[in-house]
Each structure stands twice: as C-alpha cells, then as structure tokens.
Design a protein around this motif. Structure first.
Motif, PDB file in Angstrom:
ATOM      1  N   LEU A 186       1.034  -1.138  -0.150  1.00 45.46           N
ATOM      2  CA  LEU A 186       0.002   0.000   0.052  1.00 45.46           C
ATOM      3  C   LEU A 186       0.999   1.221   0.080  1.00 45.46           C
ATOM      4  O   LEU A 186       1.815   1.109   0.611  1.00 45.46           O
ATOM      5  N   PRO A 187       0.258   2.250  -0.681  1.00 47.48           N
ATOM      6  CA  PRO A 187       1.017   3.572  -0.559  1.00 47.48           C
ATOM      7  C   PRO A 187       1.122   4.040   0.970  1.00 47.48           C
ATOM      8  O   PRO A 187       0.109   4.155   1.534  1.00 47.48           O
ATOM      9  N   VAL A 188       2.161   4.495   1.202  1.00 48.89           N
ATOM     10  CA  VAL A 188       2.238   5.373   2.601  1.00 48.89           C
ATOM     11  C   VAL A 188       1.603   6.361   2.690  1.00 48.89           C
ATOM     12  O   VAL A 188       0.914   6.671   3.817  1.00 48.89           O
ATOM     13  N   LYS A 189       1.558   7.392   1.510  1.00 47.68           N
ATOM     14  CA  LYS A 189       0.848   8.306   1.535  1.00 47.68           C
ATOM     15  C   LYS A 189      -0.042   8.632   0.378  1.00 47.68           C
ATOM     16  O   LYS A 189       0.095   7.823  -0.678  1.00 47.68           O
ATOM     17  N   ALA A 190      -1.118   9.393   0.463  1.00 44.75           N
ATOM     18  CA  ALA A 190      -1.819   9.573  -0.714  1.00 44.75           C
ATOM     19  C   ALA A 190      -0.915   9.925  -1.850  1.00 44.75           C
ATOM     20  O   ALA A 190      -0.509  11.007  -1.852  1.00 44.75           O
ATOM     21  N   VAL A 203       1.774  -4.303   4.076  1.00 41.61           N
ATOM     22  CA  VAL A 203       0.825  -4.086   5.283  1.00 41.61           C
ATOM     23  C   VAL A 203       0.229  -5.331   5.638  1.00 41.61           C
ATOM     24  O   VAL A 203      -0.403  -5.966   4.519  1.00 41.61           O
ATOM     25  N   ARG A 221      -2.211  13.245   8.792  1.00 43.44           N
ATOM     26  CA  ARG A 221      -1.182  13.775   8.527  1.00 43.44           C
ATOM     27  C   ARG A 221      -1.040  15.084   7.932  1.00 43.44           C
ATOM     28  O   ARG A 221      -1.767  15.507   6.986  1.00 43.44           O
ATOM     29  N   LYS A 235       2.652  10.625  10.200  1.00 46.54           N
ATOM     30  CA  LYS A 235       3.558  10.730   8.869  1.00 46.54           C
ATOM     31  C   LYS A 235       2.832  10.016   7.747  1.00 46.54           C
ATOM     32  O   LYS A 235       3.119  10.298   6.477  1.00 46.54           O
ATOM     33  N   GLU A 236       2.191   9.081   8.104  1.00 45.53           N
ATOM     34  CA  GLU A 236       1.532   8.131   7.040  1.00 45.53           C
ATOM     35  C   GLU A 236      -0.245   8.294   7.014  1.00 45.53           C
ATOM     36  O   GLU A 236      -0.787   8.742   7.762  1.00 45.53           O
ATOM     37  N   ASP A 237      -0.301   7.663   6.015  1.00 44.45           N
ATOM     38  CA  ASP A 237      -2.140   7.775   5.805  1.00 44.45           C
ATOM     39  C   ASP A 237      -2.655   6.454   6.483  1.00 44.45           C
ATOM     40  O   ASP A 237      -2.752   5.345   5.828  1.00 44.45           O
ATOM     41  N   ARG A 288      -6.079   1.715   6.336  1.00 41.23           N
ATOM     42  CA  ARG A 288      -5.162   2.343   5.190  1.00 41.23           C
ATOM     43  C   ARG A 288      -5.727   2.212   4.052  1.00 41.23           C
ATOM     44  O   ARG A 288      -6.959   1.856   3.746  1.00 41.23           O
TER      45      ARG A 288
END
Lengths: 740, 829
Positions: free
Chosen positions: A266-270, A278, B164, B212-214, B229
């Motif tokens: 999964l991407p850590v952030k959008a 994960v 975040r 820090k993360e989504d 997530r």
C-alpha cells in the motif's frame, strides 16, 4: 406431494483427505488441488465453483507440489521422487519421470511454462524442459546440503530462489551457480536457536525475495545484497504457505493455526510512490494447518487440513447481509475456501461470495431403491447398508422411533493393484532402464461404484480393474460372489449406472464412450455394445442418466456435451444444445422422458428427448430467469430425482439444501423470498395458496451428500455431520484467548 | 472581610476532572480540571500555573501550533481563550456563542481552530466546525465566522482526529468511520456491522491518526484496534486488526514519529504496539486504574496518561514509569467516609481498590496509599471484590483499625484489621487480623479517644447488624518468643433487645459509650460495661449520634431518619431540645463545641452549625450544592484562623470538608472569589496601545493603579501589596540590555511602593494588614507565587539600598515584617 417419511442417514463415515497443495491457472481460471491421499482435482472458478475433474489418488503416489505448465498441462511431484503429468481428459496419471534427487518437496514452472524446476531432498535443484509428450531433464543447479522445501522463479526466468532449512539460496539459472545465500535465523539469539524452516518463498520482479518460515515470520529480502528489507511476524506458529498475486501487490499466507493473512503493498501516503507491505486481513476459516494457498485476482484461496470455526475473521462488511451465506455452519476437515476480495469484485453474484468446499461434487452414495440398500463409496472400500425401518406413523416434524436398526451388511475392500496399472510405462520417454520397478503399496483408490436397484449387483472400478459382484440376500444375511470373466476392455471406468430393471449396467469410459453390459443371472455379464458420440471426443464420460423404461441413456463427457443414445437401437439419438458450463447433475424423468439438467451456474434446463428440444417449461424458466437467491447459491446441484406419484415434481439437492421443484406452480418473482417454507406454515390456507411458488426448499438437513426418493413417499437423506468429522481429527493447535 | 461563605471545589470527580491533557515541548503538562486549566511541570510534577477565567467546564486544550508558549482552551461557556501558559496570562477571548465540546488546533491552519459544537435545533447532534480566529485588536473578540466540516460527529474529543499535516480528518461515531479530505473535498464513509459472528462489539470508541502516513487507528468496544489504510479508496480500503484489550479501548495515540501506537483501557495497562503488528508489543502494567486519555509530548520524549481515578501518570518514551501527579484519587465507591489522620492531618478515605489513601489537603497531593486488602484487584465486571468499608484512627494516630468485606451471596466475608504505626518505617504495620468479627455487616467502629499514654486504656468498639456490639482490647503476650507482644482480642459483647446496632461513639473523656440500636440509644459505662440509660425518640431509627464536647460534654446529640435532631442531657437523662431537620450527617468539631449537621431536602444540601447547649444554630448555609453530601469532616487548622464575623467563629480552629455523591471534595472559604484569583490573571490590564512587553506591563500596571481611586481600603492595600511585587520581579527578570536607564526606572519603582495620600487612618489599616498577611502566610501553599514574590521584593530592597525615604505606616509595617522574615536561606548561596 404429501408428507414424506425421511430416513436421516448419518452413518456414512466419510472423512475427506486434507488439501496438500494448490495450483491456480489464471488464464483459464482453473484451480488444481492435490489432497494428502494423492487425489488430484480440478475446479473451474468461472461460473460457480464446480469440481470438474477428479483423479483418484493412490497410496504410493503422494503429491507435494502441483503446477501448470505449457498451457494447460498439469504436473505433480511428490515424495516418491517422481514427476507425474496428469491426463486431464482421461483422468489419470499420464507419464511419470524419476527426478533422481530423492523425494521431491517442491516444483515450479517458469513464467512461460516451458521449464520445470524441482527441489529435492538431497538439496539439489533440477531443471526439466517441458516438451510435447513429456518432460526432459535439462540440468542440475548448484547443490547444497539441506532439502529444498520451496522454490520460486524470478518472473524473467533468470534466477530461482530456493528455501531450505535455515537459509535461502538464489541460483542463477544459466550458470547454475548459487549467487546468494541468506541465513534466515541470523538474528535469533544463540541459546534460543532452533531450526528455521523456510516453508514458502516468492521471487518478485523487483528482486525482492519473500519468505515465510516456521517462526511465523514473513520476510522481505533484497536478493542482491542479501539484506532484510522488512519482517512481519504474522503468527506465533509456523507460516506454512505463501502465494503472490499476479500484480505483485498482495500476498496471502497460511499458518499452522489455521489462520490465513493477507499482506498488501500500500502507498504510505496518498499519491506518493513509497509503498509498504502491510498485514491487513486475517481470516480464520480453518482449525488446522493451512498447507496451501493460492491468489487469484479476485480471491484468496486456501486449502486446509482442518475444520474451520464459524464466523468471519476480520469483521469485514458483507456485501449483502441478507444473502444466505451469512449463517454458516461450522465447517470441517479438508476444506477448500475461496475468499473473495470484495474490493476487486465488480458485481455482486458468484464471485462476491465466500465459498467453502468440503465434500466432493461426485456421487459417493448409490441407493438400491427397491431393496432399500445404500452403498457408500470410500477411497479404498465400499460399505453396503440396509436402511432401518419403523412401524409408527407420526405428525409433521416428529421423529419416529426406529424399530429396526440400520444394518451394515458388507464391506468390500479395494484390492492391491496390479502393480504397474497406472500408466507408468506409457510415458517412459526419458525413463531410465536402471530404475527398479516400485510396486505400488496398498490398495488402489476407487473411481466409482454403484448398486443395482434390486440390490443384487454391486459394481466398482479402480484405476486398473473393474469389479462386479453378485449379492445374494438370504434372510437377513448376504453373501457376495465375484462375477468372473468381466471384460477387460472397459478400463478405466469413470461412472457406473444400473438400468432400473437391473438387466444392464452402463459404464462411462474414456473418449466419451459408454459400454453397455448385460447382467446375466445367476452371476455373469456380457458386453453388449459400446456407445460413442458421433463426432468423437477425447474427454471421458463423467455423468450418466438412464430412463426408467430402459430406452434412453444420456451421457456427459468432460467437454460438457450431453449425448442421448437410444438403447433400443444402440445408436446416437441426439445432442443437447451446448451450454458452455459444467453439467453438475442430470436425470431422465420416468414418465415423460424429459432430461433435467443442472449446470454449475445454477441454471436448470428440461430437454425433451423424444422431441429433441427444450420443453415449454424450460423455455419459460429461461425467459423469466431464476430467482436471484437461487442463482447466488454457492454449491452445485449434485443429484436430481423424481417423484413417481407426481410427475410435476423434480427433487434437487446440493450440500446445504433439499428442494422440491413443483413445475405446476408459478415461478417466484424477484420480490418474493425464495426460502418461504417457514413463513408459509404460519399463513392461513387461502393466503398460503397465493404465496406458493415452484421452489420448496428445506435446509434442515446439512451437509447433505445424497437424497433419493424410495417408494411410498419415503425419502433417504444422507448427511455427514461436521462434528463427526471433527471428532476424527487431531485436536487443533490451542491458542490462549489473548495470546500471552 | 465581607462576603459570605463560599463553597470551594477542591478535587474532582471525572466530570470536573481532566477532560484532556497535552504535553508541550517545554515539558509542561496542560490539563483541564473543572473550570480551570492546570499547568504542571512534567519534570517536577509541581503545579506551575492555574489558568482561571472560564465560566464553565473546560472541555479541551490545544497548544497554539504557531507559538509553543501559547495554548487555546475551550469551554462549555462558549468561548475559546488564548493563554500564555508559562506566565499564566490570558491573551485573548474569542466568543463563539455555542457550547464547545472539543478543540483541535492544527499546524496547517493559520488562523482557525476546529471545535465540536452542538447542532442548532437538534438534540444530541454535534458537528465539527472550523472557527476563524480573527486577528483584530482587543481582548474580547467575537468569533462568529465558522464553517461546518463534518456533520454528525461524536461529542467526545477522542472520536475525532486530524491526519497527517491536516490533510484529512477522521471521525467515528457508533459503527461508522468518516474521513474528510480537505483538499479534495471528499468524504468517505466506512461502516462496520454492529456485532461480528463471534459476538464482538464493533462499536467505535476512539480514533487516532498517524502523524506521517495515511493510517487511521480506531479503538472498539470489544477491545480491538483497527488500523485503516488506503482509505482514500471507497472500495479498496483495508484494515488490519490488533487485539489485546479485553474491554473497550479508551484511548489511542501515535508516537510522534508514528512508529508505535499507544493504547489504554480498563486494564490499567499501557500497550505500545510496534509497526502496526499484532506480534510486537510492549506493556506498562499496574498503572492503578483505567486509562482515559493518552497524550504524547510534542518532542516525543514523554507520554502521559490520565486515569479514571483522577491521576496523571508521566511515562518516559521507553515505557518506564516516570512520575505520577495525583490529587484526590477517585475511588469506585467511598465507603469509609472522610477520616482525618491525627498524625498528618491528612484526609483518609478509599483510594485505589483495596487501598486507603492519605490525601494532604494543603498540597493537594496524595501522601501515600496503604494497601489494606493486599489482594490483586481483578478487573472484571460482576466480580465481587473485597472492599474496604470502615476506618478508624486512635486519638494520636498510633493505631488504625480497618474493616473489609466481600459479599458473595449468601456468604459474607469480613475482616477486622488492626495496624500499628511503626516509627522506624514511618508506616502502618499489620498487628492483628480478626476474621468474621461479626456475623453481619459492621455498621460503625470507634476508638476510645483518650490520651493514649498507656496502651491498656485503648478500646475499640465495633457495632454490627448481627445485633451486637463488641469491645476489643489489647492483650500483652507473655510468651517471650512471640514475634509481637501486643495483640487485640474481644473483651466484651453487648446487645440490646436483639436490635441491630447502628452507631457507636465515645464521650470526650471516654467514660461513656453510646450505642444506637435502631430506635434506641443506649449509654454504657466504659469501665464496667453496665447499661446506664437509654434514650428514645420514636418514631424513626437513629441515623447518627455524637457526644458534645468541652463545655457541652453533658449532651448527646442524635439524628433520626424521620427528620428529627435530638439533644439529650446526660445528667438529667431527659430530652433537652429537638428540632425538625432531616439530618444526614452529624459531625462534631474535635476542637470546639460546634457540631455541623448537613441536611438533605428536595435536591439541596444545607449546613447547620450549632452548639448543643443552645437549640438555635449559629450558622445556616442553605443550598450548599445540588448533589447529596455523603460525608463531612472537620480538619484542624495548624494555626487558628481569624474570622471576622461571629457567624463563622466555628471555622476558626478547624475547617469543614465535604464529599458529595459525585466524589467532589468541597470546603468553605470566607474569602471572596476575586481575592482568590491569582495576580497573574489580572495582569492583563494593559492599555491596548502599548505593545505587550514586560516593561509596558510594568508601566501599564502603574497607570492602571493610579486610575483606580475609590476602591475600598483594605482591598487597595492588598492590591498594592500583591501587585508591586510582580512589578519588581519583572524588573529583575528583564535582561539588562533592554531596560531603560536606572534613573528612569527608579522613580517609578519608588512610586509603586507609595500609597496615595487619600488613605484613612493608618492604624486601622495596619491592623487589617496584619491579619491579612497572616492569612496570606497561611495560604502560602495555595498561592505560592505570592510568597515567592514577597521574598523577591525584599531582595530588591536590599539591592536598591537607601530608598527608605518617606514611608507610610503601612509600609513600615511591611518592612517590619520583612525584617522578621527568615534570611537564613540566603546563606545557602
């Protein structure tokens, strides 16, 4: 139909064998499955899940690994040290090649399906080339001590990752050298050091090697540097199996506590490029080892060696809470679970349903209707039982006392095979002469069996032999005499069916042929004729249906063609229009000679044999469409029977329900509930008449393996309670509720 | 001192207790407490500041992300206040006009904060709105400009969290999680089924967002934690489940880098989850009671947990227990009543389960907690645990008697324990344990209050529902090998017509014992155990009895549950007087003749103070509070207070404390509310034109001072006395390079010491001042900064040398006092 007297049979002691390995063929959506007794099954996952092909096992032939190669060729390898190619048309092992590395623990095909790599007990990895008509040894890769338990090709085919005890190796295919060796339990402190068994491995295209081991870890390694990228401890027990999706964004692992977990990239952030694995969904469908997992684009598939507990593991929102699967019975041993990934499924329906398969979709029970006998088919023996009876009568729903207990009359054990019967010699393309012949130990597995309606004849077939017995009933006892001089040309037999007058025995065989045997009194038989489809086919016959008047015979072969033969003239009568879906059951109506066909996508057809066309009722059904709840059932109809007293009734059953289809009543429309028997009971008479529809479904008897109507409105239902199976399993791994 | 009695809340029940706490980077712990915000130092656990100003319950605090020395607080009074919390200055008040239930201040939002307000016109519906805090000048600003972000949120601040960099906000309610993305203006809703097949309860209880993360962590009522997530996809969202808690997850918090997740619940265990995995977790167990809130300091080095029993625990980031800030521990149920420890003058009552807490009133701290039951407390619903029900101290605090019981139908387990104060270890040591001293519940217990020079004279009496009262005495063991020479045993068993014994007490000299048996009071001679006389005032059972003291020792007072207060004369054995009053508590002052009676009538408690010898109460204080008062206690003062009015003379030697049903501790103060306000909160009397610098503050103060002329005298003096000291403090604390020249400062400083001419005769004033200062000294614990400033003041005088030009009498008095103060501390430097 009036009230039925039901024989609730619970003495069929079938224990299905555990699932050992799975192989998924994405292109054709076929799933191959090998059981611990060596049986191999192929499931079609397209429309409904149906066990399309089954190759019975053999004591001497364990299967540790299965893989699809060169299109749709299925290979298996096991502890006997042989690589076996299966003939999926004739449903038997086709060729066998010795791997010369001791027992084989793993086998994988490369991306193109042109090469097979096997991992052996002696620590060697061997490459075989898949050639037309067999496989050919190519080369040995670098050998190191320690059995090779799992293998994975890099998608480009240049490297192979091999998992052993305590370490992982990466081998260069071209040079055959070990280019990287990674110790997996390097970080474990010395005094605690135990053997760390790498049970599963996957080589991803970006060079990451994923391993699952007996410490309960799923680890991600950079193969070039030999460094650990990520480590996920998913379980306190061993992680036994691992499978990666084709897109390499999802991994499914199975553990020895019966839990399966999904890991997702999964991407850590959008919107960011950085992605991380994960651990997401845990599922607990099994209570025992999950030895095999597979990952289809829309589902996780796991094969367990144990029973599952009722309920959903992760509390995932159901697609449709009202669907009938929300109430699951406890499952049992050896089940195959197909867990759809809700987010990947576009439409509701077949795909969006959790499926569990425990029992084979084959008929294992045959019934002598007149003599009230039941013949149970086990993997290596048959049991003949006489049904109990009662003198009492009672009201609806009442349990009647049994005045005569059911009686176990006879047990027939499959004989030790004839040595090399299973086609071993046929594929000896590269079979070295020096190899000593290894006679198979133990009895052969039974392919099929049947008992005649009068109870006087019992027939069964194994891979190498066909057996016919004459059963004499003397008072309460029975005596069995083997019929000598059975014609040899019949082999192998895939389906046996007795004509209703017990004069003839039909044997479904390879290449779509059906042999007709004349049964002679006092104990003999004669081959009358062999019926063949006019165009010919390579597939074996797997379902037969004969008419009550003895004039018609319908046969289904593996290509799902239904041929109807006239038995009067021994000639082909007609072919039912092709419907591209597996036939799961068929039967000929005794009065009208209508052929009723159930397909794997839950469609029902009625075909008039004399008129060679679908009946008007069948056309109405197709025009109106079947009820949504009916179509979303997940278990195929495995048997069809009729009520002689009421020609409009068709009796159908699958594992979870028994249904009386009344053709005289209107079909249910989408707004009415399909399952309305309990509400109907509470309604007054005139209201009930308005609510009635054609499907009368009873879910009282589960899991249902067989249903047949005897005379005088008596119904035989064979159940296999799951608790009974669970009682025969070793206790599951116990876990403290809070795991501390 | 004018004004009447004022009820002062001291310690808290959860409603008035913490509603949230924040740790600042500079290691201040900000905690809401009732109408105040408390600022503690995380290093020393001292209360640094008390921010007062809100007119309602403070519901949330948030550090100002753009100025780490400032904090926002919101309250049910509908205002957001911006404070400088290191100095305790109220900078601005924004009036929103709605009840504010939670506040979130974000880095990314320059000029607005998010608050939860009730939706207009709908009950129990709340919405998250963003309030624009305008930068207009002025202290009181209207903040009416707000926009709704989320509808239908939960009122609890734990149920909403910002993700975040403020990209999204997540809020949970019932079985739904909603995530709103600010940039995309997209709202995603995820729902769980109410229960799963295994019977788990999927109700959301709290939410936290990864810094820090989504990643969103949610807590659930069945103890599960879900990590969500990929939630920007309505369909391909995933969550993983972690399960350790066996009951609802009370709060969740991510560490500052997001590498670990902290969770807490009723188990009183702080769980640290590493890298979102079920398998790696650390525990900090035995934190005392259920964890309500978890907060992480903005530099990540400290964690802080707030517990249901009103305690704050500070924990190092390596999960080592660091400190605990505890005032009055909230017990599950106070059964022992309020008892005063004669040795420490601490209030003693139920604390942690099975423990007795010694609560120091002066420092608002727990002195220590004594484990009486000595059994591990098992957190499980429906389990009957051993509970501490009765406590009594002997007169000098040498002996402590406790009764604990466990009721498991139909059996009753009772233990009477006697503890001896060990001088060496300075703690109580178990001396005798008596199992089943009575066959039924013990209703009352008392020591004979004699000057216990001799242990022989010490007598303990217990009264029980088994219709008996028992007398226990100390026996000396003659066996030289015995570990202890003293032990307790039963000496006498008395009963009266097989009535249940409900109360017992000794007369002041210890010669008489009064035991009430339902409707009858019996009086016994304590040396011969003869029944002397009986009193009865039917109808109604006796609820409470006590003997009069000092000059009134010939009276016995009793309260019946039919609403009568009776006073019997022991000499004439006749009823002296009676009054119709529904008395629930009868509490004699040990140091005077006064007896306080608390009545409870139609939802209000009233206090009556009387002397037994006259049937007219000295003081009546109606409507003390809405809640029922459960217990009361007189705590002797160290120094007798000067009380102006005759009406309050009973407060001279002791102070009366109450504990209500809701476990709020209250007392009386004769001081008016303005006087109790800290100096600092008044400092903001700054003219708007001046920039807020210490120096301008100093000048502004001075001008302000001059402008106020017609204030009553004593107050001015007091103001003067209070206000010049911070001025000097400012002067001394301002760096030298920003100070104006000394010649400029000097007159100002001297002027600040002067009192304007129009003051009245100095004599009177001086007297008043004397009294006031005494009072101040006594209150020094509460108003520490004041005393500190006084010392500062003296120092500055020394430094500035000969400024003793013309001093008013008041100032001479001041100086005299200064001279008297102890300077020995200077030698330490």
């Amino acid at each position: 139909m009036g009230p039925l007297e039901v024989h609730r049979v619970r003495f069929f002691g079938l224990v299905p064998a555990g699932v050992r390995c799975l192989a998924y063929l994405p292109r054709r959506r076929r799933l191959a499955l090998a059981r611990t007794d060596g049986a191999v099954e192929v499931y079609g996952l397209e429309e409904g899940c149906f066990q399309e092909k089954a190759i019975p096992g053999h004591q001497a032939r364990s299967v540790e690994a299965l893989c699809w190669a060169a299109g749709e060729r299925l290979f298996g390898a096991g502890l006997s040290g042989d690589i076996t190619e299966y003939d999926l048309q004739r449903l038997r092992p086709a060729r066998t090649v010795d791997g010369f590395g001791g027992p084989i623990w793993s086998m994988v095909a490369n991306g193109g399906g042109t090469r097979l790599a096997i991992g052996c007990e002696d620590g060697s990895v061997k490459l075989f080339q898949v050639v037309p008509g067999g496989i050919q040894f190519e080369k040995n890769l670098d050998r190191q001590k320690g059995r090779v338990l799992c293998l994975s090709w890099h998608p480009s085919g240049t490297h192979i990752a091999a998992g052993s005890i305590d370490f992982i190796r990466v081998l260069d295919v071209r040079s055959g050298r070990t280019v990287q060796r990674i110790m997996v339990n390097y970080h474990v402190p010395k005094p605690k050091k135990r053997e760390c068994v790498v049970w599963g491995i996957a080589f991803l295209s970006d060079g990451t090697v994923v391993s699952s081991d007996s410490f309960g870890r799923v680890q991600f390694w950079d193969w070039e540097r030999g460094t650990l990228l990520e480590s996920h401890t998913v379980s306190t027990s061993a992680v036994l199996s691992l499978a990666v999706s084709e897109k390499e964004d999802s991994i499914v692992v199975g553990t020895s506590t019966g839990a399966t977990y999904q890991l997702q990239l999964l991407p850590v952030k959008a919107g960011s490029q950085e992605k991380r694995w994960v651990r997401t969904k845990p599922f607990q469908y099994h209570t025992h080892d999950v030895r095999a997992v597979a990952h289809s684009p829309t589902a996780l598939i796991s094969g367990g060696r144990g029973a599952h507990q009722a309920g959903w593991g992760g509390g995932v929102p159901l697609p449709d809470a009202s669907s009938p699967r929300s109430a699951w019975l406890p499952g049992l041993d050896a089940q195959l679970v197909i867990r759809p990934l809700m987010e990947k499924v576009q439409r509701k329906g077949y795909e969006a349903v959790l499926r569990k398969f425990t029992f084979p979709h084959r008929r294992l029970v045959s019934c002598a209707r007149k003599a009230r006998l039941l013949l149970f088919q086990f993997s290596q023996h048959l049991e003949l039982w006489r049904l109990g009876s009662t003198n009492e009568t009672g009201k609806d729903g009442e349990v009647l006392p049994v005045c005569r207990m059911p009686e176990h009359l006879l047990q027939l054990k499959s004989k030790v095979g004839l040595g090399r019967g299973c086609g071993r010699g046929l594929g000896g393309l590269c079979r070295p002469r020096s190899a000593p012949p290894r006679p198979p130990q133990g009895p052969e597995h039974i392919y099929c069996s049947c008992v005649s309606p009068c109870g006087g004849w019992v027939a069964y077939s194994t891979a190498s032999r066909f057996h016919l017995y004459r059963v004499q009933h003397e008072g309460d006892g029975v005596s069995v005499k083997k019929v000598p001089g059975v014609p040899k040309l019949l082999l192998p037999a895939y389906q046996l069916q007795c004509a209703s007058d017990a004069g003839r025995l039909f044997v479904g065989s390879e290449r779509g042929s059906v042999h007709v045997l004349q049964l002679l009194e006092p104990g003999g038989c004669k081959h009358l004729h062999t019926l063949r489809p006019p165009a010919g086919t390579a597939e074996a016959v797997y379902l037969l249906a004969s008419s009550a008047d003895g004039n018609w015979l319908a046969a289904v072969s593996g290509d799902w063609e239904i041929h109807v033969y006239s038995l009067k003239h021994f000639k082909h009568h007609c072919t039912v229009p092709t419907y591209s879906c597996a036939v799961t059951a068929l039967a000929i109506h005794p009065a009208t000679n209508n052929l009723v066909i159930a397909y794997a996508d839950q469609q029902l057809f009625e075909f008039s044999i004399p008129e060679k066309q679908y009946t008007a009722w069948s056309r109405t059904v197709q025009n109106c469409g079947l009820h949504k709840a009916w179509l979303e059932r997940d278990s195929p109809i495995t048997h069809i029977a009729f009520n002689p007293q009421n020609p409009a009734h068709i009796l159908l059953h699958d594992v979870y329900m028994f249904c009386v289809l009344d053709k005289s009543l209107p079909l249910p429309d989408a707004s009415t509930p399909l399952l309305n028997q309990s509400t109907l009971k509470q309604l007054p008479e005139h209201a009930r008449q308005r609510q009635l529809h054609a499907f009368k479904i009873c879910k009282k008897f589960q899991p249902l393996l067989f249903a047949e109507l005897l005379e005088e409105n008596r119904l035989v239902l064979v159940e296999r309670p799951l608790a009974d199976i669970r009682a025969q399993l070793p206790p599951p791994v116990q876990q403290q509720p809070f795991g501390t | 001192t004018g004004g009447g009695l004022r009820v002062v809340f001291l310690g808290g029940c959860p409603r008035r207790g913490g509603h949230g706490c924040r740790l600042s980077r500079r290691r201040f712990l900000l905690c809401t407490a009732g109408d105040f915000v408390k600022v503690y130092s995380a290093a020393t656990e001292e209360l640094v500041r008390l921010l007062r100003g809100h007119g309602g319950l403070v519901t949330g605090v948030g550090l100002n992300p753009h100025n780490r020395l400032q904090l926002y607080s919101c309250s049910l009074d509908g205002s957001i206040k911006l404070w400088d919390f290191t100095d305790g200055i109220l900078i601005k008040t924004f009036t929103v006009g709605y009840k504010l239930l939670a506040l979130y201040a974000l880095d990314s939002c320059e000029d607005s904060v998010f608050v939860i307000i009730p939706k207009r016109g709908e009950r129990d519906t709340f919405q998250l709105v963003s309030v624009k805090l305008t930068k207009t000048a002025g202290q009181d600003v209207e903040a009416k400009e707000f926009s709704v972000v989320l509808e239908g949120v939960d009122a609890s601040p734990k149920c909403t969290a910002f993700g975040r960099e403020g990209e999204y906000v997540a809020s949970v309610k019932n079985f739904h999680l909603q995530v709103y993305f600010f940039k995309r203006k997209q709202l995603n809703r995820f729902s769980l089924r109410a229960t799963n097949a295994k019977g788990g309860n999927n109700l959301f209880t709290c939410v936290a967002c990864h810094p820090k993360e989504d990643c969103i962590a949610t807590g659930h009522a069945d103890g599960k934690i879900r990590l969500w997530r990929n939630f920007y996809h309505n369909k391909e969202y995933v969550f993983s489940t972690m399960h350790w808690h066996h009951d609802r997850v009370m709060d969740l918090s991510f560490s500052i880098e997001g590498t670990s997740l902290l969770s807490g619940g009723v188990e009183a265990v702080l769980v640290q989850w590493h890298s979102g995995s079920d398998c790696k977790k650390d525990f900090l167990p035995r934190l005392g009671s259920a964890i309500e809130y978890i907060s992480v300091s903005s530099d990540g080095t400290l964690y802080c947990t707030l517990h249901t029993d009103n305690r704050i625990t500070i924990i190092n980031s390596n999960l080592r227990f660091s400190k605990s800030i505890q005032g009055l521990i909230r017990a599950r149920d106070v059964k022992t009543g309020l008892v005063v420890d004669p040795r420490t003058k601490a209030l003693v009552l139920n604390g942690e389960a099975g423990h007795l807490q010694f609560y120091c009133l002066q420092s608002d701290k727990q002195l220590y907690s004594l484990d009486i039951v000595q059994q591990e407390y098992i957190q499980q619903a429906g389990l009957n645990q051993t509970d501490l029900v009765k406590v009594a101290f002997s007169a000098q605090g040498k002996w402590l008697a406790t009764v604990e019981e466990r009721e498991e139908e139909p059996d009753l387990e009772l233990h009477l324990k006697l503890w001896f104060f060990d001088e060496e270890t300075q703690s109580f040591k178990l001396n005798t344990q008596i199992s089943m001293p009575h066959d039924d519940h013990i209703t009352a217990m008392c020591f004979r209050d004699m000057d216990e020079l001799e242990d022989d004279s010490l007598i303990l009496v217990t009264a029980g529902k088994d219709c008996l009262f028992k007398v226990w005495v100390i026996l000396e063991d003659t066996d030289p090998e015995a570990q202890q020479s003293l032990s307790w045993s039963c000496d006498f068993v008395g009963s009266y017509h097989n009535y249940q014994a409900t109360n017992c007490c000794f007369s002041e000299d210890g010669s008489l014992l009064a035991v009430s048996f339902e409707e009858t009071v019996t009086v016994w001679d304590s040396s011969t155990w003869d029944l002397k006389c009986t009193f009865c005032h039917p109808p109604g059972k006796i609820r409470d009895i006590c003997f009069g003291r000092l000059t009134c020792s010939k009276y016995l007072i009793g309260a019946t549950d039919h609403g009568f207060l009776c006073c019997w004369n022991l000499l004439s054995c006749a009823l002296e007087w009676s009054a119709h009053l529904n008395v629930v508590i009868l509490q004699p002052d040990p140091l005077s003749e006064h007896i306080a009676a608390v009545s409870w009538l139609s939802k209000e408690s009233s206090l009556f103070v009387f002397k037994p010898n006259e049937p007219r109460p000295i003081c009546i204080q109606r409507n003390l509070c809405q809640e029922k008062i459960q217990f009361a206690a007189f705590v002797p003062r160290d120094v007798p207070e000067t009380v102006g009015s005759e009406k309050y003379v009973w407060l001279r030697r002791s102070q009366l404390y109450f504990l209500t049903d809701a476990q709020e501790l209250m007392t009386f103060s004769t001081k008016s509310s303005e006087e109790r306000l800290t100096v600092s909160s008044k400092q903001l009397a700054v003219e708007e034109s001046l920039p807020v610098t210490p120096f301008s503050l100093l000048l502004g103060k001075h001008r302000h001072q001059q402008s106020q002329g017609d204030i009553d005298l004593t107050k001015v003096v007091r103001n003067h006395h209070e206000q010049d000291s911070p001025a000097v403090k400012e002067l001394l604390h301002t760096p030298a390079h920003v100070l104006p020249s000394a010649s400029f400062l000097c007159p100002i400083f001297i002027n600040s010491l002067l009192i304007s001419k129009e003051k009245k005769s100095a004599e009177e004033v001086a007297d008043e001042v004397e009294m006031e200062s005494e009072e101040a000294e006594e209150d020094s614990d509460e108003e520490e900064d004041v005393t500190e400033m006084e010392q500062e003041n003296t120092k500055s005088m020394d430094l500035l040398g000969e400024i003793t030009c013309k001093l008013s009498k008041a100032e001479e008095k001041e100086l005299r006092k200064v001279r008297k103060t102890d300077y020995s501390w200077i030698s330490a430097f």
